[in-house]
Enzyme design. Sequence first.
Site, PDB file in Angstrom:
ATOM      1  N   ALA A 216      29.941  24.983  17.814  1.00 19.04           N
ATOM      2  CA  ALA A 216      30.270  25.148  16.625  1.00 19.04           C
ATOM      3  C   ALA A 216      31.252  26.020  17.381  1.00 19.04           C
ATOM      4  O   ALA A 216      30.715  27.449  18.494  1.00 19.04           O
ATOM      5  CB  ALA A 216      30.210  25.562  15.429  1.00 19.04           C
TER       6      ALA A 216
ATOM      7  N   GLY B 174      26.068  21.949  17.190  1.00 19.29           N
ATOM      8  CA  GLY B 174      26.781  21.421  16.531  1.00 19.29           C
ATOM      9  C   GLY B 174      26.837  19.957  17.421  1.00 19.29           C
ATOM     10  O   GLY B 174      27.205  18.740  17.026  1.00 19.29           O
TER      11      GLY B 174
ATOM     12  N   GLU C  57      24.307  18.165  17.361  1.00 20.25           N
ATOM     13  CA  GLU C  57      24.584  17.390  16.103  1.00 20.25           C
ATOM     14  C   GLU C  57      25.141  16.087  16.391  1.00 20.25           C
ATOM     15  O   GLU C  57      25.277  15.246  15.214  1.00 20.25           O
ATOM     16  CB  GLU C  57      25.069  18.386  14.797  1.00 20.25           C
ATOM     17  CG  GLU C  57      24.209  19.087  15.071  1.00 20.25           C
ATOM     18  CD  GLU C  57      23.962  20.589  13.664  1.00 20.25           C
ATOM     19  OE1 GLU C  57      25.560  21.459  13.955  1.00 20.25           O
ATOM     20  OE2 GLU C  57      23.397  21.266  12.795  1.00 20.25           O
TER      21      GLU C  57
ATOM     22  N   GLU D  63      21.238  27.734  17.568  1.00 15.83           N
ATOM     23  CA  GLU D  63      21.901  28.296  16.672  1.00 15.83           C
ATOM     24  C   GLU D  63      21.420  29.374  16.361  1.00 15.83           C
ATOM     25  O   GLU D  63      22.217  30.187  16.106  1.00 15.83           O
ATOM     26  CB  GLU D  63      22.166  27.465  14.663  1.00 15.83           C
ATOM     27  CG  GLU D  63      23.004  26.200  15.658  1.00 15.83           C
ATOM     28  CD  GLU D  63      22.581  25.401  15.697  1.00 15.83           C
ATOM     29  OE1 GLU D  63      21.811  25.018  16.599  1.00 15.83           O
ATOM     30  OE2 GLU D  63      23.822  24.372  15.701  1.00 15.83           O
TER      31      GLU D  63
HETATM   32  C1  3H9 Z   1      27.114  25.911  15.983  1.00 12.52           C
HETATM   33  O1  3H9 Z   1      26.899  25.127  16.434  1.00 12.52           O
HETATM   34  C2  3H9 Z   1      26.361  25.418  14.602  1.00 12.52           C
HETATM   35  C3  3H9 Z   1      26.630  24.316  14.057  1.00 12.52           C
HETATM   36  O2  3H9 Z   1      25.528  24.167  13.887  1.00 12.52           O
HETATM   37  C4  3H9 Z   1      27.378  24.210  12.617  1.00 12.52           C
HETATM   38  C5  3H9 Z   1      28.591  24.239  12.865  1.00 12.52           C
HETATM   39  C6  3H9 Z   1      28.925  24.028  11.135  1.00 12.52           C
HETATM   40  N1  3H9 Z   1      31.809  28.890  21.202  1.00 12.52           N
HETATM   41  O3  3H9 Z   1      28.006  31.049  29.028  1.00 12.52           O
HETATM   42  P1  3H9 Z   1      29.458  30.800  29.744  1.00 12.52           P
HETATM   43  C7  3H9 Z   1      32.636  30.252  25.860  1.00 12.52           C
HETATM   44  S1  3H9 Z   1      26.454  27.932  16.733  1.00 12.52           S
HETATM   45  C8  3H9 Z   1      32.845  29.880  21.291  1.00 12.52           C
HETATM   46  O4  3H9 Z   1      29.856  31.476  30.632  1.00 12.52           O
HETATM   47  P2  3H9 Z   1      27.604  28.696  31.305  1.00 12.52           P
HETATM   48  C9  3H9 Z   1      32.316  31.612  26.570  1.00 12.52           C
HETATM   49  O5  3H9 Z   1      32.694  33.110  25.825  1.00 12.52           O
HETATM   50  C10 3H9 Z   1      26.697  27.269  18.482  1.00 12.52           C
HETATM   51  N2  3H9 Z   1      32.665  30.048  22.713  1.00 12.52           N
HETATM   52  O6  3H9 Z   1      29.060  29.591  30.584  1.00 12.52           O
HETATM   53  C11 3H9 Z   1      32.399  31.689  27.783  1.00 12.52           C
HETATM   54  O7  3H9 Z   1      34.154  32.627  27.414  1.00 12.52           O
HETATM   55  P3  3H9 Z   1      34.822  32.925  28.658  1.00 12.52           P
HETATM   56  C12 3H9 Z   1      25.575  26.548  19.034  1.00 12.52           C
HETATM   57  C13 3H9 Z   1      31.571  29.694  23.550  1.00 12.52           C
HETATM   58  O8  3H9 Z   1      28.716  27.742  31.686  1.00 12.52           O
HETATM   59  C14 3H9 Z   1      32.984  30.005  28.149  1.00 12.52           C
HETATM   60  O9  3H9 Z   1      32.751  29.553  26.928  1.00 12.52           O
HETATM   61  N3  3H9 Z   1      25.434  26.413  20.049  1.00 12.52           N
HETATM   62  C15 3H9 Z   1      30.628  28.958  23.069  1.00 12.52           C
HETATM   63  O10 3H9 Z   1      26.604  29.592  31.864  1.00 12.52           O
HETATM   64  C16 3H9 Z   1      31.359  29.816  28.992  1.00 12.52           C
HETATM   65  O11 3H9 Z   1      30.884  30.430  28.539  1.00 12.52           O
HETATM   66  C17 3H9 Z   1      25.116  27.557  21.189  1.00 12.52           C
HETATM   67  O12 3H9 Z   1      24.722  28.688  20.960  1.00 12.52           O
HETATM   68  C18 3H9 Z   1      30.608  28.810  21.822  1.00 12.52           C
HETATM   69  N4  3H9 Z   1      29.885  27.769  20.897  1.00 12.52           N
HETATM   70  O13 3H9 Z   1      27.087  28.591  29.766  1.00 12.52           O
HETATM   71  C19 3H9 Z   1      25.606  27.551  22.796  1.00 12.52           C
HETATM   72  N5  3H9 Z   1      29.390  28.611  23.868  1.00 12.52           N
HETATM   73  O14 3H9 Z   1      35.119  32.662  29.212  1.00 12.52           O
HETATM   74  C20 3H9 Z   1      26.627  28.577  23.005  1.00 12.52           C
HETATM   75  C21 3H9 Z   1      30.657  29.075  25.408  1.00 12.52           C
HETATM   76  O15 3H9 Z   1      35.984  33.768  27.911  1.00 12.52           O
HETATM   77  N6  3H9 Z   1      27.049  28.112  24.860  1.00 12.52           N
HETATM   78  N7  3H9 Z   1      31.559  29.667  24.632  1.00 12.52           N
HETATM   79  O16 3H9 Z   1      33.912  34.499  28.585  1.00 12.52           O
HETATM   80  C22 3H9 Z   1      25.977  28.286  25.765  1.00 12.52           C
HETATM   81  O17 3H9 Z   1      24.885  28.647  25.480  1.00 12.52           O
HETATM   82  C23 3H9 Z   1      26.586  29.096  26.946  1.00 12.52           C
HETATM   83  O18 3H9 Z   1      28.076  28.936  26.816  1.00 12.52           O
HETATM   84  C24 3H9 Z   1      26.710  27.308  27.260  1.00 12.52           C
HETATM   85  C25 3H9 Z   1      27.050  27.486  29.262  1.00 12.52           C
HETATM   86  C26 3H9 Z   1      24.860  26.799  28.174  1.00 12.52           C
HETATM   87  C27 3H9 Z   1      27.175  26.169  27.036  1.00 12.52           C
END
Ligand code: 3H9
Length: 687
Positions: free
Chosen positions: A60, A99, A102, A122
């Site tokens: 999400a 998500g 999911e 999460e």
């Molecule tokens: C969820 O899913 C809830 C659901 O269960 C229920 C819903 C109802 N949102 O880390 P990076 C951005 S909770 C918004 O530098 P990498 C990040 O800010 C979510 N933005 O790249 C950055 O922006 P900017 C559960 C996000 O390759 C850009 O993407 N998911 C999100 O080193 C690049 O990110 C997580 O907790 C997000 N969810 O790593 C996963 N994710 O370019 C969180 C990333 O402006 N994310 N951005 O600086 C990660 O772990 C890493 O970002 C990922 C990529 C491994 C995906």
Amino acid sequence: MPVTRRREGNTGYVTLDNPPVNAIGRAERADLLEAVGWAEAERLDRVIVTGAGHAFAAGADAREFDGPPAEPHLPEVLDAIERSPVPWVAAINGVALGGGAEIAMACRMRVAAPQAQIGLPEVTLGVIPGAGGTQRLPRIVGLEKALEMITLGKPVSAAAAQAAGLVDDVDEDPLDAAFMINTEDMGCRVPVWELPPPPHDPAALAAARERLAARSPGQIAPLRAVDVIEEGLTRPFHEAMQSERAAFLALRQGDQARALRHIFFAERAAKAPSDLAAVPLPLDTVAVVGGGTMGAGIAYALLNAGLSVVLLETDAEGVARAGANIDKIVSASLKRGLIDEAGAEARRDRLTLTSDYAAAAKATLAIEAAFEAMEVKKQVLSALQAALPAEAVLATNTSYLDIDEMAAVLDDPARLVGLHFFAPAHIMKLLEIVRGAQTSDAALATGFALAKRLRKVPVLAGVCDGFIGNRILARYREAADTVFMDAATPWEVDEAMVAFGYAMGPYEAQDLSGLDIAHANRRRQDVTRDPARRYIPIADRMVELGKLGRKTGAGWYRYPGGGGKVEDPIVADLALEEAHLAGITRTEMTEAEIAERLVLAMINEGADILHEGIAQSARDIDLVTVFGYGFPRWRGGLMWHADRLGVAHVVQRLEALAAEDPVVWTPSPALLQCRDTGCALSDYRKA
Ligand code: 3H9
């Protein structure tokens, strides 16, 4: 278009396309829901859903979490996918997190590329899976594996996901593999929500709760996840889904989730200042001076990032010691499966160990990690100046010393920048980049470029004793020693800080790093210390007694046989003795009072650091305290926490303590200014 779709024959292809990581926001949810209707109207045989670029979907869009939930909600979208008469297959091409995972679990089948990672992280954002993760995952992988994946939030590889039954196949071309699935096979698949939940297993649930109490004390989300998973074991799927949704929404707006989101985005926003226009030097070969724990860690971090390293030591013995230190790290990395033999070999090939500075003639950057003494540092810098090209950037890893004084030995002082790594340097993510009075923009830009290459969190700091982090640490330790002298034992202080959320308290941490380092610092500071400032001599007594920490088998605690820590009554008595000598009547303090003092002391120092412009923003101090000093991440960092307490409250408490000792507790001008203007510390800028 956040989600694209196309028809090829009887197959529909739906692609999540929201660069860079296909986070799922309102538009993606609406498009996905529309795609369900489209596939049905088109009477397709199947829909294959995948992600554009490297990711399947990062979950999400957490940027939406500060606002009210907007329709359509993800659980409804996934319900529609799962119930659709047209079966959906997930072709997981990259990370499928939160998500994203999911969505995949709502599909009838899942095929993953070998490099894919699947997980429900999460809890690391202070929430629980909110679109069926707590209900579908246990049905797919069983209770124990689901508890582990959801409460720890650690993604698994495609191979591990396949072994757990989470993906049906792993294939280099998941789209093609999804296309090749026999339609009848797919038709036989029961949607996950219709599967029975695993049996209720009180022992497994109790063990998970116990593990979490030890591993993440104070954190709400992991325990809430266990509760919701447990509900799903005995209640119908759609009822348990309601509980999951309610828990997710409540957590999402709570303090812990807000703090964790703050750190998540602050970490990603940590970059070179926008007004830094200079071009960084190209990085290929880096010289590192000193092969002790710190130097070896730095060298290994550089090797890990694909750079070549010339590691310089004083003599053959030093070279051998440095080699052994690097070997230790290589072996540990091999053992943990972080690298393979070929990777180890490649790292060794890029490493030159020598005492001959001429070997560093090609380096564009040198980082000295020599003994922490001004004269030693000056000699090393002079030698580097003679050996390296004139345009090369020189960096010092000093923790406390005056960079401007060091720079004065160079013909061009603008070449010198501080690069303060944290031990172990190949693991710790923080890098303080210290700008001296004359540091050039090119040197600074090179420091930031290096941080990016090493995937570290860079924070710009100005010159002062201890920069940002160690300056705050000094106040933390001072407050701890004062509490110890006046009221408590070291273990009571440690317990108070563990209850606050640190993994270990200040005394146990000092035993790990060694009491001699702080002792040497105190001796260096003797000449400049404010004579009006109270000095607590207990740590000096410890050093006199040879109690230097774990390395001598005893410090604030004893470590019999090199094992776990044991409280030492002799140490507790030292405080009684010193208090008696100083004519102090010891009092009692509660755990909360102890933690409050230590935290307020840090906040006051942090505010001074902001006021003096040593840190550029409160956010930078949050990053330093979380990534370098173990401040609980779920409290959002030191200044974020101060804002949650409220600046007015902080000032009021400091003023009360200032009646006891005005030198230590008088509120920082930054705090007073924020209180008077009603501004939060996170919005404070040096005037
Ligand atoms: C969820 O899913 C809830 C659901 O269960 C229920 C819903 C109802 N949102 O880390 P990076 C951005 S909770 C918004 O530098 P990498 C990040 O800010 C979510 N933005 O790249 C950055 O922006 P900017 C559960 C996000 O390759 C850009 O993407 N998911 C999100 O080193 C690049 O990110 C997580 O907790 C997000 N969810 O790593 C996963 N994710 O370019 C969180 C990333 O402006 N994310 N951005 O600086 C990660 O772990 C890493 O970002 C990922 C990529 C491994 C995906």
